[in-house]
Each structure stands twice: as C-alpha cells, then as structure tokens.
Design an enzyme around this catalytic site. Structure first.
Site, PDB file in Angstrom:
ATOM      1  N   TYR C 108       6.892   1.289  -3.331  1.00 46.81           N
ATOM      2  CA  TYR C 108       5.521   0.751  -3.273  1.00 46.81           C
ATOM      3  C   TYR C 108       4.571   1.453  -4.239  1.00 46.81           C
ATOM      4  CZ  TYR C 108       1.005  -0.237  -0.952  1.00 46.81           C
ATOM      5  OH  TYR C 108      -0.280  -0.598  -0.647  1.00 46.81           O
ATOM      6  N   TYR C 109       4.553   2.779  -4.229  1.00 45.62           N
ATOM      7  CA  TYR C 109       3.570   3.474  -5.062  1.00 45.62           C
ATOM      8  C   TYR C 109       3.963   3.522  -6.536  1.00 45.62           C
ATOM      9  CZ  TYR C 109       0.507   4.719  -1.227  1.00 45.62           C
ATOM     10  OH  TYR C 109      -0.375   4.656  -0.182  1.00 45.62           O
TER      11      TYR C 109
END
Lengths: 233, 94, 146
Positions: C108-109
């Site tokens: 995600y990041y």
C-alpha cells in the site's frame, strides 16, 4: 509454444536454470523513502520538525477516540444530537480535533464527519472503494483488509456476505446501508448499545466499542472488549 | 445555490472517466435520492490535476437502492448504498 | 459510436468481469496487440482504483505492522501536503497513473511513495540526478552500517 520444455527450439542460455529466488524484504522502498525525505528537508519543502510531529501523530492515533465518542453518545443524548449534527465540532468535546495537527496538511482527508447511527431497522457499514478514506482521527490507521482491494470490491455489492465473513449476520428485515466514502466526508458507525450494559459508566462502555464495530463489520456485545480472549465455557 | 434538495430523484451522469475519477463506475447512469446536502468544495476533477483553488460546487449524498445498482443483488430488497457527488455529476431523474 | 458499458447495470457487471480478467493469478504476456475490441479497450481504460463491484474471493484479514519506511512515507506525503506541494486527491490520481501492475503489485505505501517521488520529479522540486545521487549515498551508508 510450450513453456515447460525447451527441447524444441534453440535457446541462448544454459539449462537448467534455477527459478528466480525471492527472499527478504525489498530494500528499494526504504532507500527511496529516505532519499525523498532527506532531499525534501534539505530543499526546505518541509522541515525535519514537521516530519517528526507527524511520526508522533502516527504512533499516537488509534481507535480509542472513536470508542470514547460512541460511549459518550450512549450515555449523553444531548452529545449524541450534537454529534449527529456536526461531527467535527462534537469530537472536540472528547478531545479529538480533526483540524489539528493534520487538518491543514490534508484538508481533503479531515474536513467533515458524518456519524451513521445504527437502529433496530438500519445497519451501517463503511468502505472507500476508490482508495482507503477512513476516519483516522477517531480510529487510527486502517486495518490492512480495509485498504486492500478485496473488501473494496465486494462490500458494495455483496455486503451481507462480507459481514458474514466477519461473523456478523444482519436479519433480512434490517436494511444494510453501505457508505462509500468517495469525497471529502468521512464516516463512522455509531453502533447500538448492547443489552446487558445497563448502569455501566462511560469508561466501561468504551471498552466494548472496538474498531470493527465502528467500521460496521461487527456488533458490540456486553461480554466482549478489545482485550478479551475467547474462552470455551 | 444548490440545484437539488433533499428528496429529489437524481440520475448520475455517465461521463467517461479519464485516468482518474471520484465517481464510481457502478453509480453511473443510476438513479437515487438526495438524502443530504454538503457544503461547496473544490471539485476533485480540479484538485486531482493540481488546480487546488479550482471550481467549487455543492456536493450531495445520494442514496441508491442496491437493486438499482446491481442486477443480481442477492441481499434484502430494502438494502441501500450512499455515496457523494458534486453537482456536475447529477441531473434530474427523468 | 458504441454504447459505453456503464449504460446499464447488467452491462456494467459484465465490464467488471472483463476488468477482473486483466488481473488473474497468472496471465499471458502482453505484446502490443495490433487491434483491440471496444469492450477490452473500455476495460483497460477503466480507472484502476475503481474496483467496487468486481468479483473477488474471501477477505484476507491478516493485519500488517508497518515497516519504518511505510510509516515514514505516510508522514512525508502528509508533510508535502501540509506545506502546499500537493493535495491528497492529486496523490490518489498519481497512484492511478502508476498503472495496474504497480497499483496492485506493491505494498500500500509503495504507491504513496512512488506517487510522491514522481510528483517531486514532475514539478522539478527534485531532479533525477539529485535523486539517484541521494539513493547511492544512502545505499553506501546502509552497507557501511551493515
């Protein structure tokens, strides 16, 4: 063409070769992260102090603010009315300021709050299909399943099946209302106060308000707190 | 001034998405009911492309019956979904 | 002109099946097709983040303790917004611009990080030379530390 044997064609490299080995965590993202942070600070795009403050915020946020908010709404009908009317203002009463420190940084994330009240006729559940909008000042950082595509794909179209995977069965005569958070507004679920909690203090009530009950994938229960361990009895 | 009021039946315009959107494909062309008015904000079509002080419009929360969104919706007939639109995305239901 | 697949809920459901067929567990290597059907073109141009209603399997409820770089990426993205270099809607658009492979294929990041990096480069706030030199410096520093 067969992908399993190479007997039928000339091949420029020797056989057999081992499959590409994948091990360990990538260092690449950690290096890139340090690089853009250090360059940004060196160029004055933001300060080291700015970054440190956000790191402290990141460590501090969790679902306790949301639990306090729900417990207060359960014991104080006037607070509940203020909360339903203007969530961001009412949150200041329980010590959560949506406009600090992150409000000026991410106005798109922290601008409006709508509290979705569960009733005997309506069960609410929140999602952000387009990204992972989440009421962070009240619930902290979202769980991985909330950010990952499977939940986002399914909960808007098969909400009852998704809730069932969390162990939550909603009767067919109760409306399931999905809130797809797609603009500036953020949502949180105000669950119904469960039976068996009569006479409880606000502090004790807050212990049974878990993150999942405020996302709407679970229901609070008098015999369950965030620190409970399942027992067979 | 807001063009729509609570209770109005509205249809979501089916504008093709171009690389980015905040209007979910599953709502396009569907009809629902305005249930809440939101304040004016800069529309995401401008913010997404770096026009932070772009055009401002009223926003609306629209409630859809799930069966109007999904032809094979398997839940209860009374199930609903709510999501938000800037004014440009809505037209009066015909 | 062909009717778009969003025109009815049943054709939209079919489009979602086609979009999902781009991201199976394994698939054939793409090879610059000479022609393309309208349905497939719409599925390919369907914005990558718009996933609501696509068929999928059971929810994996595994929780994840963020690594330091993930946490720090979140904070860097927020600081860049706080000081006026972008807004979160622009970040989300730039995450889509990474394309399906990176959008779905990285943590995600990593999406936030790649979007932030490209923003800094696009706006000339950081040059590619500076970025490469800084990454080399950090790599060397980390190797010495190890």
């Amino acid at each position: 063409m067969s992908s399993t044997t190479h007997d039928d064609h000339a091949h420029p490299h020797p056989h057999p070769h081992a499959p590409i080995e994948e091990k360990g965590e990538a260092a690449e993202f950690a290096i890139l992260e340090a690089a853009i942070r250090e360059l940004s600070i060196a160029k004055g795009l933001f300060s080291a102090e700015d970054h440190r403050r956000f790191m402290e915020w990141y460590d501090k946020v969790g679902p306790t603010g949301g639990a306090r908010m729900v417990a207060r709404a359960w014991v104080d009908p006037a607070f509940k009315q203020r909360l339903l009317a203007d969530g961001v203002t009412a949150c200041k009463e329980i010590g959560v300021d949506w406009l600090q420190p992150t409000g000026s940084g991410t106005p798109s994330d922290y601008t409006y709050l709508i509290t979705c009240e569960n009733t005997p006729k309506v069960h609410n559940v929140i999602v952000c299909t387009l990204c992972s909008c989440y009421p962070r000042p009240l619930l902290g950082l979202s769980p991985a399943w909330y950010e990952r595509p499977t939940y986002r794909r399914r909960v808007v179209r098969w909400p009852r099946q998704v809730l069932a995977e969390f162990g939550t069965i909603i009767p067919p005569d109760v409306e399931v209302r999905v809130h797809d958070s797609n603009q500036k507004t953020r949502y949180i679920v105000l669950p119904m106060r469960p039976a068996g909690t009569e006479g409880w203090s606000e502090e004790k009530l807050a212990t049974i308000v878990t993150r999942d009950t405020m996302i709407g994938v679970a229901l609070p229960s008098a015999d369950w707190t965030v620190s409970s361990t399942p027992t067979h009895g | 001034m807001s063009r729509f009021k609570i209770g109005d039946r509205v249809t979501v315009r089916d504008i093709p998405p171009l690389f980015h959107t905040r209007t979910q494909g599953y709502t396009r062309g569907r009809t629902g009911t305005v249930v809440a008015l939101r304040p004016e904000w800069v529309i995401p079509e401008d913010e997404a492309w770096g026009r932070y002080e772009g055009r401002r419009e009223p926003f609306y929360i629209v409630r859809f019956n799930q069966r109007d969104l999904w032809p094979d919706y398997g839940g209860a007939a009374l199930d609903t979904l709510e999501t938000e639109f800037s004014e440009r995305w809505l037209e009066p239901a015909s | 002109m062909a009717t778009r697949a969003t025109s009815s809920s049943s054709t939209y459901a079919a489009l979602m099946e086609c979009v999902r067929s781009h991201a199976p567990a394994s698939h054939a290597v793409a090879n610059l097709p000479l022609t393309i059907s309208q349905t497939r073109a719409e599925a390919l141009l369907h914005v990558v983040h718009d996933v609501g209603g696509q068929p999928d399997g059971p929810i994996d409820k595994t929780l994840h303790k963020p690594a330091h770089w993930e946490k720090s990426t979140h904070c860097t993205a927020e600081c860049l917004a706080w000081r006026g270099h972008w807004v979160s809607e622009e970040r989300r658009r730039r995450e889509n611009d990474l394309g399906e492979t990176l959008y779905f294929g990285t943590p995600y990041y990593a999406r936030w990080l790649l979007a932030a990096t490209k923003m800094l480069l696009d706006k000339g706030l950081v040059t590619p030379d500076e970025l490469l030199a800084k990454m080399e410096e950090i790599r060397a520093r980390e190797e010495i530390a190890a």
